[in-house]
Write a protein that holds these residues in place. Sequence first.
Motif, mmCIF file in Angstrom:
data_model
loop_
_atom_site.group_PDB
_atom_site.id
_atom_site.type_symbol
_atom_site.label_atom_id
_atom_site.label_comp_id
_atom_site.label_asym_id
_atom_site.label_seq_id
_atom_site.Cartn_x
_atom_site.Cartn_y
_atom_site.Cartn_z
ATOM 1 N N LEU A 1 69.133 14.665 52.784
ATOM 2 C CA LEU A 1 67.943 14.326 53.554
ATOM 3 C C LEU A 1 67.079 15.562 53.793
ATOM 4 C CD1 LEU A 1 69.660 11.904 56.060
ATOM 5 C CD2 LEU A 1 67.778 11.256 54.564
ATOM 6 N N GLU A 2 67.726 16.675 54.101
ATOM 7 C CA GLU A 2 66.983 17.924 54.303
ATOM 8 C C GLU A 2 66.253 18.337 53.025
ATOM 9 O OE1 GLU A 2 65.728 21.336 56.609
ATOM 10 O OE2 GLU A 2 66.539 19.360 57.141
ATOM 11 N N PHE B 1 71.938 9.157 43.163
ATOM 12 C CA PHE B 1 71.995 7.870 43.861
ATOM 13 C C PHE B 1 71.409 7.997 45.266
ATOM 14 C CE2 PHE B 1 74.348 5.124 46.824
ATOM 15 C CZ PHE B 1 74.022 3.874 46.324
ATOM 16 N N LEU B 2 71.823 9.023 45.985
ATOM 17 C CA LEU B 2 71.340 9.248 47.355
ATOM 18 C C LEU B 2 69.818 9.374 47.384
ATOM 19 C CD1 LEU B 2 72.816 11.809 49.888
ATOM 20 C CD2 LEU B 2 70.379 11.801 49.410
ATOM 21 N N GLU C 1 79.239 12.820 54.961
ATOM 22 C CA GLU C 1 78.240 13.127 55.988
ATOM 23 C C GLU C 1 77.470 14.401 55.636
ATOM 24 O OE1 GLU C 1 77.344 11.695 59.296
ATOM 25 O OE2 GLU C 1 78.005 10.019 58.048
ATOM 26 N N ALA C 2 78.191 15.427 55.219
ATOM 27 C CA ALA C 2 77.521 16.681 54.833
ATOM 28 C C ALA C 2 76.615 16.448 53.631
ATOM 29 C CB ALA C 2 78.556 17.758 54.525
ATOM 30 N N LEU C 3 77.097 15.652 52.677
ATOM 31 C CA LEU C 3 76.277 15.297 51.512
ATOM 32 C C LEU C 3 74.983 14.626 51.951
ATOM 33 C CD1 LEU C 3 76.003 14.644 48.338
ATOM 34 C CD2 LEU C 3 76.998 12.429 48.974
ATOM 35 N N ILE C 4 75.086 13.677 52.868
ATOM 36 C CA ILE C 4 73.922 12.911 53.311
ATOM 37 C C ILE C 4 72.907 13.795 54.021
ATOM 38 C CG2 ILE C 4 73.197 11.166 54.997
ATOM 39 C CD1 ILE C 4 75.935 9.725 54.242
ATOM 40 N N HIS D 1 57.761 6.299 42.926
ATOM 41 C CA HIS D 1 58.321 6.097 41.580
ATOM 42 C C HIS D 1 58.817 7.455 41.076
ATOM 43 C CE1 HIS D 1 59.307 3.732 38.210
ATOM 44 N NE2 HIS D 1 58.376 4.179 37.385
ATOM 45 N N TRP D 2 59.859 7.934 41.781
ATOM 46 C CA TRP D 2 60.463 9.234 41.505
ATOM 47 C C TRP D 2 61.925 9.015 41.132
ATOM 48 C CZ3 TRP D 2 59.137 13.437 45.719
ATOM 49 C CH2 TRP D 2 57.746 13.521 45.883
ATOM 50 N N SER D 3 62.515 10.041 40.524
ATOM 51 C CA SER D 3 63.951 9.993 40.257
ATOM 52 C C SER D 3 64.473 11.403 40.041
ATOM 53 C CB SER D 3 64.237 9.132 39.024
ATOM 54 O OG SER D 3 65.618 8.817 38.948
ATOM 55 N N GLN D 4 65.776 11.553 40.272
ATOM 56 C CA GLN D 4 66.444 12.824 39.999
ATOM 57 C C GLN D 4 67.289 12.652 38.734
ATOM 58 O OE1 GLN D 4 69.924 14.490 42.340
ATOM 59 N NE2 GLN D 4 68.359 15.950 42.997
#
Length: 317
Positions: free
Chosen positions: A282-283, A35-36, A275-278, A47-50
Amino acid sequence: MALSAQDGINEAERAGLDKHGYLFGKKLTHSLSPFLHQVIYDHLNLHWSQLRLDSSDLQLFLDLVQHPSCFGASVTMPNKVAIIPYLDEMTDECRDVGACNTVFFKNRNGRRVLCGTNTDVIGIRDSFFYNVKDPALTYHDRPALVIGGGGAARSAIYALRKWMNVKEIYLVNRDASEVEAVIRDCASRGYGQDLLHISTAGQARNAAGPGAIVACVPDFVPQTAEEKLARQITEILLDKEHKGAMLEMCYNPTPFTALGMLAEKKGWDVILGTEALIWQGLEQDTYWTGNTIEGLPAEKVKAAIAANVAQRSQAKL
């Protein structure tokens, strides 16, 4: 029936994606990772996905990521350590922590090189950097505390020691042998200095108060004598005069944990595990998309995760 490499490739092709990645691990149903990353890719018009790959089959994973449209993978338990021998290259963070949560590729002489890094340490670091207004007053030159004895605890020690200018790091955990293993591993990798196992209430009372705390344990009510002692020691340290910031790494099924609420009542600033997840997510996308952190939609991701967590919480009522 076991998933084959062709099944995985077919799934990506059915989705009509330009590129795809994987979330590789077990018990992935409630993971917010796909989702993130989708919020990021949609913002960038990619047009990517995990795709979720609920497996511990390393050969399957290695076959799948060879597909030319695969951009990489998030790696979670129980595969973070098991993947290490299969990597062609590792970043310092990956090598020093001894765990890989991110697989990405480099092109070298026409060949794709399988690389690994550990963005969990960045997630911990940036949770403090972006949420603590005055680090010098809050945790610089003060002891820190890590609660737990697993992989997240090692990542926390690495982040605290490398970037956060703390003094000694207290370790509190229900299992003394796990703490011994953490100290041994960190020392062998060069960042194990001034790790202190606080194993009694008396030690905790005599210790100086910490400024930064990273809690790396599940959200459960202590049951055994060892769990109750670890919680008592934690409470003694939370009761010290100096009140700093605590990152509560647990966010499943909710980031609002009993330990986090306890710390907040005692006057601590509590940073949610989302927050750590986000920040680690991002990294990850700096490796996969080539963007800098500044080029990624951090505020949009934070708002989307907050809304998702609120929706999940409402669904449980």
